[in-house]
Design a protein around this motif. Structure first.
Motif, PDB file in Angstrom:
ATOM      1  N   ASP A 190       0.815  -1.374   0.417  1.00 28.33           N
ATOM      2  CA  ASP A 190       0.229   0.093  -0.119  1.00 28.33           C
ATOM      3  C   ASP A 190       1.184   0.895  -0.241  1.00 28.33           C
ATOM      4  N   ARG A 238      -7.879   2.396  -8.756  1.00 31.16           N
ATOM      5  CA  ARG A 238      -8.099   1.282  -8.610  1.00 31.16           C
ATOM      6  C   ARG A 238      -7.095  -0.028  -9.197  1.00 31.16           C
ATOM      7  N   GLU A 239      -8.228   0.786 -10.954  1.00 31.82           N
ATOM      8  CA  GLU A 239      -7.692   0.025 -11.895  1.00 31.82           C
ATOM      9  C   GLU A 239      -5.893  -0.035 -12.517  1.00 31.82           C
ATOM     10  N   SER A 277      -3.681   0.031 -10.226  1.00 30.63           N
ATOM     11  CA  SER A 277      -3.314  -0.838  -9.245  1.00 30.63           C
ATOM     12  C   SER A 277      -3.314  -1.729  -9.351  1.00 30.63           C
ATOM     13  N   THR A 278      -4.663  -1.955  -9.825  1.00 30.74           N
ATOM     14  CA  THR A 278      -4.440  -3.981 -10.237  1.00 30.74           C
ATOM     15  C   THR A 278      -3.602  -4.129 -11.417  1.00 30.74           C
ATOM     16  N   ALA A 279      -3.977  -3.023 -12.602  1.00 30.50           N
ATOM     17  CA  ALA A 279      -2.757  -3.614 -13.254  1.00 30.50           C
ATOM     18  C   ALA A 279      -1.769  -3.577 -13.376  1.00 30.50           C
ATOM     19  N   GLY A 291      -0.094  -4.799 -10.768  1.00 29.96           N
ATOM     20  CA  GLY A 291       0.617  -5.511 -10.142  1.00 29.96           C
ATOM     21  C   GLY A 291       0.412  -5.102  -8.283  1.00 29.96           C
ATOM     22  N   ARG A 292      -0.489  -4.361  -8.374  1.00 30.81           N
ATOM     23  CA  ARG A 292      -1.014  -4.144  -6.352  1.00 30.81           C
ATOM     24  C   ARG A 292      -0.913  -5.446  -5.888  1.00 30.81           C
ATOM     25  N   GLU A 307      -2.198  -9.161  -4.005  1.00 27.65           N
ATOM     26  CA  GLU A 307      -3.765  -9.548  -4.301  1.00 27.65           C
ATOM     27  C   GLU A 307      -4.025  -9.368  -2.347  1.00 27.65           C
ATOM     28  N   SER A 338      -3.404  -7.122  -0.573  1.00 28.56           N
ATOM     29  CA  SER A 338      -3.823  -5.615  -0.333  1.00 28.56           C
ATOM     30  C   SER A 338      -5.403  -5.390  -0.547  1.00 28.56           C
TER      31      SER A 338
END
Length: 260
Positions: free
Chosen positions: A213, A247-248, A250-252, A254-255, A257, A259
């Motif tokens: 984070d 959010r999208e 952050s996912t793209a 490689g945040r 999983e 978190s």
């Protein structure tokens, strides 16, 4: 900064070239050889050969006969750096979608050596837009992007970021109550603040989060209210779109999983 007296591996020619590049990067105007020499406290003869090499390698351009300015070569090199290239490549399509939905501009910024640097920017789809150019270097203290990058850093990272600021005269600009503000931003997940630079503009900023984070970048919308089109998204709606966008991203990017 290294203590020069204790630096056993100094390369004076390299130092001289880097001094010239940093000086030209810090000014909006071209400089003569004499002006460069005076600013660096060196003789014109010391500067001449280094300037000639920088021109031949296309890092510096000679204009109007006897004036010098940076080319875009350093900017190009920076964007070939894999983390920045991947970040911008992944972000641009998602930023474009944000601008289309929110009908506002946005820019992507990262931390670099005590400053915030804009690495990508997207205009609003309409004729009216407020934006900041790619490559701009702005303050940690008086921008939404800076606040977000500080708020979503670890305490150790934050201490390093503030200690590393290039313009130490900026100490006087550190806002009262900034630490409390950063706690609030971390709790809320975003920053909303009136622009310190332009009236009527609000900075809506949110982090793009990596593992643990911590912010790897900040996405900011310089929200400009439209009074001629009452049906465009308002500030609260644009903020919600911005948070969905980060959010999208952050996912793209490689945040982790695990978190939240």
């Amino acid at each position: 900064m290294l203590d020069e007296a204790n630096d056993r591996y100094r390369a004076p020619a390299l130092d001289k070239g880097l001094d010239i590049l940093e000086l030209l990067a810090s000014t909006d105007e071209s400089l003569t050889q004499a002006e460069i020499a005076k600013a660096l406290n060196r003789s014109p003869n010391e500067i001449y050969r280094m300037l000639d090499r920088l021109v031949r390698r296309s890092y510096v351009a000679r204009i109007m006969g006897d004036r010098y300015e940076l080319t875009l070569r350093l900017f190009s090199l920076a964007h070939q750096h894999p983390p920045v290239r991947r970040l911008v490549s992944q972000a641009l399509p998602i930023m474009r979608s944000f601008c289309k939905t929110a009908e506002q501009a946005c820019h992507l910024a990262v931390y670099d050596r005590g400053r915030v640097v804009v690495v990508a920017q997207m205009d609003a789809p309409s004729y009216w837009s407020y934006s900041i150019r790619v490559g701009a270097r702005v303050s940690l203290y008086n921008t939404g992007s800076g606040h977000v990058l500080l708020a979503f850093a670890t305490p150790q990272e934050r201490a390093m970021m503030e200690a590393e600021r290039e313009d130490q005269a900026e100490d006087k600009l550190r806002p009262d109550g900034l630490d409390r503000r950063l706690v609030q931003i971390r709790r809320d997940g975003y920053e909303v603040m009136p622009s310190v630079q332009s009236e009527a503009v609000y900075n809506l900023s949110a982090p793009i989060l990596g593992p643990n984070d911590t912010a790897i970048a900040a996405l900011t919308c310089p929200f400009l209210p439209r009074i001629d089109r009452p049906n465009v998204p308002g500030r609260e709606e644009v903020l919600a779109i911005l948070l969905a966008t980060t959010r999208e991203l952050s996912t793209a990017l490689g945040r982790g999983e695990g978190s939240a």
